[in-house]
Scaffold this active site. Structure first.
Site, short mmCIF file in Angstrom:
data_model
loop_
_atom_site.label_atom_id
_atom_site.label_comp_id
_atom_site.label_asym_id
_atom_site.label_seq_id
_atom_site.Cartn_x
_atom_site.Cartn_y
_atom_site.Cartn_z
CG ASP A 11 -0.26 -0.04 2.54
OD1 ASP A 11 0.90 -0.52 2.63
OD2 ASP A 11 -0.86 0.40 3.55
CG HIS A 248 6.45 -0.46 10.48
ND1 HIS A 248 6.43 -0.89 11.78
CD2 HIS A 248 6.11 0.85 10.53
CE1 HIS A 248 6.09 0.10 12.58
NE2 HIS A 248 5.90 1.18 11.84
C1 BDR Z 1 2.31 -0.71 8.64
O1 BDR Z 1 1.26 0.23 8.41
C2 BDR Z 1 1.59 1.10 7.36
O2 BDR Z 1 1.35 2.42 7.71
C3 BDR Z 1 3.05 0.89 7.07
O3 BDR Z 1 3.33 1.07 5.71
C4 BDR Z 1 3.31 -0.51 7.53
O4 BDR Z 1 3.06 -1.43 6.50
C5 BDR Z 1 2.86 -0.49 10.03
O5 BDR Z 1 1.88 -0.74 11.00
CA CA Z 2 2.75 -0.74 4.22
#
Ligand code: BDR
Ligand code: CA
Length: 316
Positions: A11, A248
């Site tokens: 995303d 992340h």
């Molecule tokens: C996840 O949520 C999204 O905002 C980031 O891209 C990551 O995949 C972290 O909780």
């Molecule tokens: Ca993400």
């Protein structure tokens, strides 16, 4: 060296973008395609960002981009995370548009086809809601045996959530999809907040990246530098972090090719889909004889220093 054949499902927000750039630069990864999903931003924006990032990396028209779900499996969409990733999802940094167009084939069909073609060699890294993977499993339940491993950025086992007290954004944003995928029996490694919140990229990392990166990576590094300023600002507001942010999605791609950076533990996992306070919680049955959920390899610790060094090394 045999390269890992990988589909990244994104995303495409700020950390997704860095994860994709790592995937493009790593000599250990052969990117078979990128599928997009709603989440940080609408799916159309995620697709557009992905195409722009491929161009920025000099890989325009080389890697297929397939668009996927625009909303959750069963529930109604509950907004986007533009406060975290900026109005355009990539920290409001403007990068050139691409001449590449997404392929017509939807993400779930693309995943099913590539898994079939690659005969047990396909690794998927899911960095957003698990909706596309759930759709692919609904189309082909045999997918569980065709995918080598699915790496999921999501969940929080022994740490707080980041959207609710107990839930991480990617799982919370489509809990039914996440539960369907987790219970499917596909080999899964969960890269959750337990390890991603320890893997911090700081301003000093960015400063040295700018100084030391190869000239051919200048445009990419400039983009990383500028988009991360937005991410740092969010984490300062939200978590009182000073000029740093957790990696992340980049850590999740890294773990797929450098599993030694994390320590894992097999846990029986399920996702809470009801209730007032616990929707999207990843529930681990840690009893001696677990009976709730399906076995998943959960990352419980990370050598964060080594992980950040490895992530940045590909740009030097
Ligand atoms: C996840 O949520 C999204 O905002 C980031 O891209 C990551 O995949 C972290 O909780
Ligand atoms: Ca993400």
């Amino acid at each position: 060296m045999t390269r890992t054949k990988m589909i990244i499902d994104a995303d495409t927000g700020i950390d997704d973008a860095l994860a994709i750039l790592y995937g493009l630069k790593s000599p250990k990864i052969e990117l078979e395609g990128i599928t997009t999903v709603f989440g940080n931003i609408p799916v159309e924006q995620a697709t557009d960002n992905t195409l722009r990032i491929l161009k920025l990396a000099g890989r325009e028209n080389e890697i297929p981009v397939s668009q996927g779900a625009s909303g959750p499996l069963v529930r109604t969409l509950d907004g986007f995370a533009t406060h975290v990733h900026g109005g355009n999802g990539i920290g409001d940094v403007e990068i050139p548009t691409s001449s590449q167009r997404r392929i017509e084939e939807p993400a779930a069909d693309f995943i099913v086809r590539k898994a079939e073609e690659l005969k047990g060699e396909l690794v998927i890294v899911a960095m957003g809601r698990l909706t596309n993977i759930a759709h692919a499993l609904q189309k082909d339940p045999g997918l569980t045996a065709k995918v080598k491993r699915l790496y999921v950025m999501g969940g929080a086992i022994n740490v707080p959530g980041n959207v609710t007290p107990v839930s991480e954004a990617n799982i919370w944003g489509d809990p039914e999809a996440a539960d369907l995928v987790i219970q499917s029996g596909m080999p899964i490694t969960l890269v959750g907040l337990d390890v991603t919140m320890k893997t911090m990229l700081s301003q000093s990392h960015l400063d040295s990246l700018r100084r030391l990166s190869k000239p051919e990576n200048e445009a990419v590094v400039d983009f990383i530098y500028r988009s991360m300023q937005y991410y740092f600002d969010f984490y300062r507001e939200a978590n009182a972090y000073r000029e740093c942010a957790p990696m992340h999605d980049p850590l999740t791609v890294l773990v797929a090719v450098e599993p030694g950076v994390v320590r894992t533990q097999t846990m029986h996992l399920s996702v809470e889909c009801g209730g007032e306070h616990c929707v999207g919680m990843t529930v681990a049955d840690l009893r001696r004889k677990p009976s709730v959920g399906s076995p998943v390899q959960v990352c419980v610790d990370v050598d964060a220093q080594q992980a950040i060094d490895m992530l940045l090394e590909v740009f030097l």
